[in-house]
Write a protein that holds these residues in place. Sequence first.
Motif, mmCIF file in Angstrom:
data_model
loop_
_atom_site.group_PDB
_atom_site.id
_atom_site.type_symbol
_atom_site.label_atom_id
_atom_site.label_comp_id
_atom_site.label_asym_id
_atom_site.label_seq_id
_atom_site.Cartn_x
_atom_site.Cartn_y
_atom_site.Cartn_z
ATOM 1 N N THR A 63 56.704 58.600 55.086
ATOM 2 C CA THR A 63 56.774 58.433 53.634
ATOM 3 C C THR A 63 56.231 57.069 53.222
ATOM 4 O O THR A 63 55.542 56.939 52.203
ATOM 5 C CB THR A 63 58.223 58.594 53.138
ATOM 6 O OG1 THR A 63 58.748 59.842 53.608
ATOM 7 C CG2 THR A 63 58.289 58.574 51.618
ATOM 8 N N LEU B 222 52.567 57.376 53.284
ATOM 9 C CA LEU B 222 52.155 58.218 52.157
ATOM 10 C C LEU B 222 52.019 57.390 50.876
ATOM 11 O O LEU B 222 51.062 57.546 50.119
ATOM 12 C CB LEU B 222 53.203 59.322 51.974
ATOM 13 C CG LEU B 222 52.860 60.539 51.122
ATOM 14 C CD1 LEU B 222 51.735 61.334 51.752
ATOM 15 C CD2 LEU B 222 54.110 61.423 50.975
ATOM 16 N N VAL B 223 52.973 56.506 50.664
ATOM 17 C CA VAL B 223 53.022 55.716 49.431
ATOM 18 C C VAL B 223 52.070 54.522 49.480
ATOM 19 O O VAL B 223 51.266 54.297 48.569
ATOM 20 C CB VAL B 223 54.457 55.236 49.163
ATOM 21 C CG1 VAL B 223 54.502 54.266 47.982
ATOM 22 C CG2 VAL B 223 55.376 56.424 48.903
ATOM 23 N N ARG C 162 54.231 65.145 43.356
ATOM 24 C CA ARG C 162 53.030 64.314 43.282
ATOM 25 C C ARG C 162 52.285 64.280 44.616
ATOM 26 O O ARG C 162 51.046 64.377 44.649
ATOM 27 C CB ARG C 162 53.402 62.888 42.876
ATOM 28 C CG ARG C 162 52.207 61.945 42.862
ATOM 29 C CD ARG C 162 52.612 60.500 42.604
ATOM 30 N NE ARG C 162 51.461 59.611 42.647
ATOM 31 C CZ ARG C 162 51.531 58.282 42.646
ATOM 32 N NH1 ARG C 162 52.718 57.681 42.580
ATOM 33 N NH2 ARG C 162 50.428 57.546 42.696
ATOM 34 N N TYR C 163 53.024 64.148 45.719
ATOM 35 C CA TYR C 163 52.382 63.958 47.020
ATOM 36 C C TYR C 163 52.175 65.275 47.775
ATOM 37 O O TYR C 163 51.127 65.476 48.375
ATOM 38 C CB TYR C 163 53.192 62.978 47.867
ATOM 39 C CG TYR C 163 53.095 61.562 47.357
ATOM 40 C CD1 TYR C 163 52.039 60.741 47.721
ATOM 41 C CD2 TYR C 163 54.061 61.048 46.487
ATOM 42 C CE1 TYR C 163 51.939 59.445 47.240
ATOM 43 C CE2 TYR C 163 53.967 59.750 46.007
ATOM 44 C CZ TYR C 163 52.908 58.953 46.381
ATOM 45 O OH TYR C 163 52.802 57.676 45.903
ATOM 46 N N ALA D 107 50.404 66.733 52.632
ATOM 47 C CA ALA D 107 50.069 65.320 52.809
ATOM 48 C C ALA D 107 51.148 64.618 53.635
ATOM 49 O O ALA D 107 50.841 63.762 54.486
ATOM 50 C CB ALA D 107 49.917 64.635 51.452
#
Length: 247
Positions: A38, A41-42, A109-110, A114
């Motif tokens: 995560t 991802l961000v 959003r993700y 992903a």
Amino acid sequence: AVVASVPAKCFITEMTAAAGLRERNVPVPTSNVAKLATYLLVTKLEPDHFFQPYYRSLPTDTSNFPYKWPEREQKFLMPEVRETLKDEHDAFVKWWGEIERQNATFAARYGFDAFVHEVMLVQSRFFGVTVNGKKKGALVPIGDAFNHMGQDRETISYEFLDHDWDGSPLKYTARGAIAAGDELFDSYGEKSATDMLVNYGFVEASTAEGVAFRVVYNNVTYTLEPPSENFLRGAKAVGLLSALSRA
């Protein structure tokens, strides 16, 4: 002789990931792998992030991992391998469900796909490290750039120095003479062919030495002994998949 060392500031530990996610007010999963995934991802979307040079070095394609293979290809794998993939999928869904419950907008959003891509990267690069006497998980830029060479054939070995977190806690040492221009090889540990394929996306030739592999093609079972170094890659290209099991 020490051939490489990694400073503490270059480690992405589970604590780094958790703190960074909280700072950004985004979900913090319970699983250490999910935390790191995560975080990637961000922060990959932040152009000025400290780890951008590292992120640019990471693969953009994880289709070599059997989890990403389509069902028509996965079905040729032996039952025990398919069961491992099912367990993996169940874990990914559980982790993503936790994220969705914490913040549905973030999840939308993700997206799950992903997230899984980042999980693949983390699982294939995950280091177990000791921080202040406690076992933690981490990504280690530079340290995870070395390719694997098993069967006690690696050219370098590494050591974590728990007392040196103010300096360079990871040091790589040559196991013998290394000529200029030679590739440096680390060892990911002695693992089964199944573990290597599922977690790292490849199987080294030495893992298969002296082992017969079963392959199913057009409902006919064939035995190959031993498979060539590029067997898995070539077999996948023509629709044949190794059973990863003694025939």
